[in-house]
Design a protein around this motif. Sequence first.
Motif, PDB file in Angstrom:
ATOM      1  N   SER A  61       0.424  -1.510  -0.016  1.00  0.00           N
ATOM      2  CA  SER A  61       0.156   0.003  -0.043  1.00  0.00           C
ATOM      3  C   SER A  61       1.224   1.608  -0.001  1.00  0.00           C
ATOM      4  O   SER A  61       2.538   1.368   0.215  1.00  0.00           O
ATOM      5  CB  SER A  61      -0.636   0.374   0.962  1.00  0.00           C
ATOM      6  N   GLY A  62       0.748   2.639  -0.176  1.00  0.00           N
ATOM      7  CA  GLY A  62       1.148   3.724   0.082  1.00  0.00           C
ATOM      8  C   GLY A  62       2.097   3.685   0.837  1.00  0.00           C
ATOM      9  O   GLY A  62       3.642   4.463   0.837  1.00  0.00           O
ATOM     10  N   THR A  63       2.185   3.467   2.396  1.00  0.00           N
ATOM     11  CA  THR A  63       2.904   3.580   3.330  1.00  0.00           C
ATOM     12  C   THR A  63       3.898   2.990   2.827  1.00  0.00           C
ATOM     13  O   THR A  63       5.243   3.192   3.172  1.00  0.00           O
ATOM     14  CB  THR A  63       1.948   2.953   4.159  1.00  0.00           C
ATOM     15  N   MET A  66       5.664   5.325   1.601  1.00  0.00           N
ATOM     16  CA  MET A  66       6.013   6.280   1.942  1.00  0.00           C
ATOM     17  C   MET A  66       7.606   5.374   2.964  1.00  0.00           C
ATOM     18  O   MET A  66       8.543   6.159   2.923  1.00  0.00           O
ATOM     19  CB  MET A  66       5.583   6.523   3.161  1.00  0.00           C
ATOM     20  N   TYR A  88      -1.251  12.087   7.538  1.00  0.00           N
ATOM     21  CA  TYR A  88       0.153  11.643   6.958  1.00  0.00           C
ATOM     22  C   TYR A  88       1.286  11.590   6.970  1.00  0.00           C
ATOM     23  O   TYR A  88       2.406  11.172   7.135  1.00  0.00           O
ATOM     24  CB  TYR A  88      -0.135  11.531   4.996  1.00  0.00           C
ATOM     25  N   ARG A  91       2.767  10.102   9.741  1.00  0.00           N
ATOM     26  CA  ARG A  91       3.506   8.858   9.662  1.00  0.00           C
ATOM     27  C   ARG A  91       4.331   9.048   9.324  1.00  0.00           C
ATOM     28  O   ARG A  91       5.375   8.172   9.267  1.00  0.00           O
ATOM     29  CB  ARG A  91       1.816   8.512   8.135  1.00  0.00           C
ATOM     30  N   VAL A 135       3.756  16.183   2.925  1.00  0.00           N
ATOM     31  CA  VAL A 135       2.058  15.571   2.361  1.00  0.00           C
ATOM     32  C   VAL A 135       1.878  16.576   1.159  1.00  0.00           C
ATOM     33  O   VAL A 135       2.032  17.231   1.028  1.00  0.00           O
ATOM     34  CB  VAL A 135       1.405  15.049   2.988  1.00  0.00           C
ATOM     35  N   HIS A 137      -0.829  16.250  -1.047  1.00  0.00           N
ATOM     36  CA  HIS A 137      -2.508  16.208  -0.973  1.00  0.00           C
ATOM     37  C   HIS A 137      -2.756  16.080   0.816  1.00  0.00           C
ATOM     38  O   HIS A 137      -2.824  14.651   1.006  1.00  0.00           O
ATOM     39  CB  HIS A 137      -3.440  15.883  -1.473  1.00  0.00           C
ATOM     40  N   THR A 139      -4.231  14.355   2.624  1.00  0.00           N
ATOM     41  CA  THR A 139      -5.956  13.278   2.822  1.00  0.00           C
ATOM     42  C   THR A 139      -7.269  13.648   3.640  1.00  0.00           C
ATOM     43  O   THR A 139      -8.193  13.987   4.150  1.00  0.00           O
ATOM     44  CB  THR A 139      -6.060  12.082   2.492  1.00  0.00           C
ATOM     45  N   ASP A 164       5.039  12.968  -0.586  1.00  0.00           N
ATOM     46  CA  ASP A 164       3.915  11.851  -0.665  1.00  0.00           C
ATOM     47  C   ASP A 164       2.940  12.522  -1.485  1.00  0.00           C
ATOM     48  O   ASP A 164       2.234  14.147  -1.086  1.00  0.00           O
ATOM     49  CB  ASP A 164       3.034  12.144   0.936  1.00  0.00           C
ATOM     50  N   VAL A 166       0.754  10.468  -2.828  1.00  0.00           N
ATOM     51  CA  VAL A 166      -0.275   8.741  -2.568  1.00  0.00           C
ATOM     52  C   VAL A 166      -2.038  10.132  -3.064  1.00  0.00           C
ATOM     53  O   VAL A 166      -2.444   8.865  -3.712  1.00  0.00           O
ATOM     54  CB  VAL A 166      -0.732   8.111  -1.084  1.00  0.00           C
ATOM     55  N   SER A 167      -2.571  10.752  -2.394  1.00  0.00           N
ATOM     56  CA  SER A 167      -3.526  11.258  -2.956  1.00  0.00           C
ATOM     57  C   SER A 167      -3.634  12.705  -3.864  1.00  0.00           C
ATOM     58  O   SER A 167      -4.813  13.154  -3.617  1.00  0.00           O
ATOM     59  CB  SER A 167      -4.501  11.213  -1.319  1.00  0.00           C
ATOM     60  N   LYS A 190      -6.204   5.371  -6.233  1.00  0.00           N
ATOM     61  CA  LYS A 190      -5.947   6.467  -5.233  1.00  0.00           C
ATOM     62  C   LYS A 190      -7.062   7.879  -7.408  1.00  0.00           C
ATOM     63  O   LYS A 190      -6.986   6.031  -8.156  1.00  0.00           O
ATOM     64  CB  LYS A 190      -5.923   7.494  -5.459  1.00  0.00           C
TER      65      LYS A 190
HETATM   66  C1  LIG Z   1      -1.408  11.357   1.709  1.00  0.00           C
HETATM   67  C2  LIG Z   1      -1.660   9.743   1.963  1.00  0.00           C
HETATM   68  N1  LIG Z   1      -0.526   9.228   2.151  1.00  0.00           N
HETATM   69  C3  LIG Z   1      -0.473   7.771   2.561  1.00  0.00           C
HETATM   70  C4  LIG Z   1      -1.911   7.123   2.828  1.00  0.00           C
HETATM   71  C5  LIG Z   1      -1.612   5.991   3.116  1.00  0.00           C
HETATM   72  O1  LIG Z   1      -1.721   4.738   2.077  1.00  0.00           O
HETATM   73  P1  LIG Z   1      -2.337   3.295   2.434  1.00  0.00           P
HETATM   74  O2  LIG Z   1      -3.451   3.476   3.207  1.00  0.00           O
HETATM   75  O3  LIG Z   1      -2.411   2.853   0.844  1.00  0.00           O
HETATM   76  O4  LIG Z   1      -0.810   2.918   3.036  1.00  0.00           O
HETATM   77  C6  LIG Z   1      -3.061   7.246   2.155  1.00  0.00           C
HETATM   78  C7  LIG Z   1      -4.097   6.951   2.549  1.00  0.00           C
HETATM   79  O5  LIG Z   1      -5.195   7.306   2.215  1.00  0.00           O
HETATM   80  C8  LIG Z   1      -2.772   9.239   1.785  1.00  0.00           C
HETATM   81  O6  LIG Z   1      -3.962  10.193   2.028  1.00  0.00           O
END
Ligand SMILES: Cc1ncc(COP(=O)(O)O)c(C=O)c1O
Length: 375
Positions: A61-63, A66, A88, A91, A135, A137, A139, A164, A166-167, A190
């Motif tokens: 996944s996105g994490t 990261m 995030y 995170r 980050v 965006h 989220t 980041d 991701v979104s 996404k």
């Molecule tokens: C900006 C952003 N970074 C990281 C993530 C983490 O992604 P994942 O839940 O796919 O690990 C998300 C998840 O929504 C996110 O919106």
Amino acid sequence: MILLNPGPVTLSEGVRQALVGPDLCHREAEFGELQETIRRGLLAVYGLPPEQWAAVLLSGSGTAAMEAMMTSLIPRQGKVLVVENGVYGERLSAIAKIHNIERQALRYAWGESIDLHDISRHLEADRAITHVALVHHETTTGRLNPIREVGALCRTRGIGLLVDGVSSFGGEELDFASWGISACVATANKCLHGVPGVAFVLVRRDLLLGAKDNPERTLYLDLTRYCREQDARSTPFTQSVQAFYALAQALRELAVQGGWRQRHEHYRLLAHQVRQGLGRLGIRPLLPEQTTSVVLSAFYLPDHVSYAQLHDGLKLRGFVIYAGQGALARNIFRVSIMGAIQAADMDRFLSAMEEILTAQREDSAGRHKTRGASL
Ligand SMILES: Cc1ncc(COP(=O)(O)O)c(C=O)c1O
């Protein structure tokens, strides 16, 4: 069901069909082709030349992406300034902490805007900082952070910028070269409209080569190793083959539909439609339109309606919204318009909202009357 949560997204029929492509071993030449097509396709989204940039694909996944970016690109003698204004950003700091990466956090309340003077002050005061991570965006609230401006601060000081995305990747502007981005992470599920299971890092190749002299911090998430093997059309570990099929198809559809700019415009119109429609129902946004992405907006819950009531009522009518995180869970709900969604879907969503709010109002008026009569 229409998914208005920020990924996984409502799939197009083409992407759904791609999931049932032929059985394929990740050690066969056809997989190498598929992987290469996706890597090229990802770079093409923002017109990045493959000689200078690499798209590194991970199954996760996105994490995971990261964590790969932070551990593979910040050298052991480096130090990162992490800018946080939501879940995030926090995170990114958590990842730095777990891996003992030297770090400094610049913290803002969730949803608050980033003050560029604060970043300048930190970079001036602490010359040990080699990277800024943030980050694009956030989220958590829908806020779009000023990557271009932060990039300008980094570039003049020769500091790496880890993003980041991701979104936002595929739905918002990201000018890698002129904004001074060193690396950006994102996922398939996404703004690209693929399925969960593939995440990736777009990274400047010269920075990956630099990481070669840096002993790995992680076995599974080592971007340098992934990149080396993927350049040779191989992969260090088993990849999520079906999610790769779906991403290849999603990238084809993005290109046919006019690329990120067209997708951005489509999102912008849908997001505006939702804001206007909810505004007419008396529902207020958390942040002003000009500070949010086109991808997701957060709204205050209407009076006397809990998130659970709203969510369940909408789900019965075919829509999934998303709760706020942490302390925001009590006050807000979020609506994301990524995925195969059209204006007519959002019209139906707004009608469903109106129906629920009207029923709720009648219900509480009825209860009020009964209580009055029994006094
Ligand atoms: C900006 C952003 N970074 C990281 C993530 C983490 O992604 P994942 O839940 O796919 O690990 C998300 C998840 O929504 C996110 O919106």
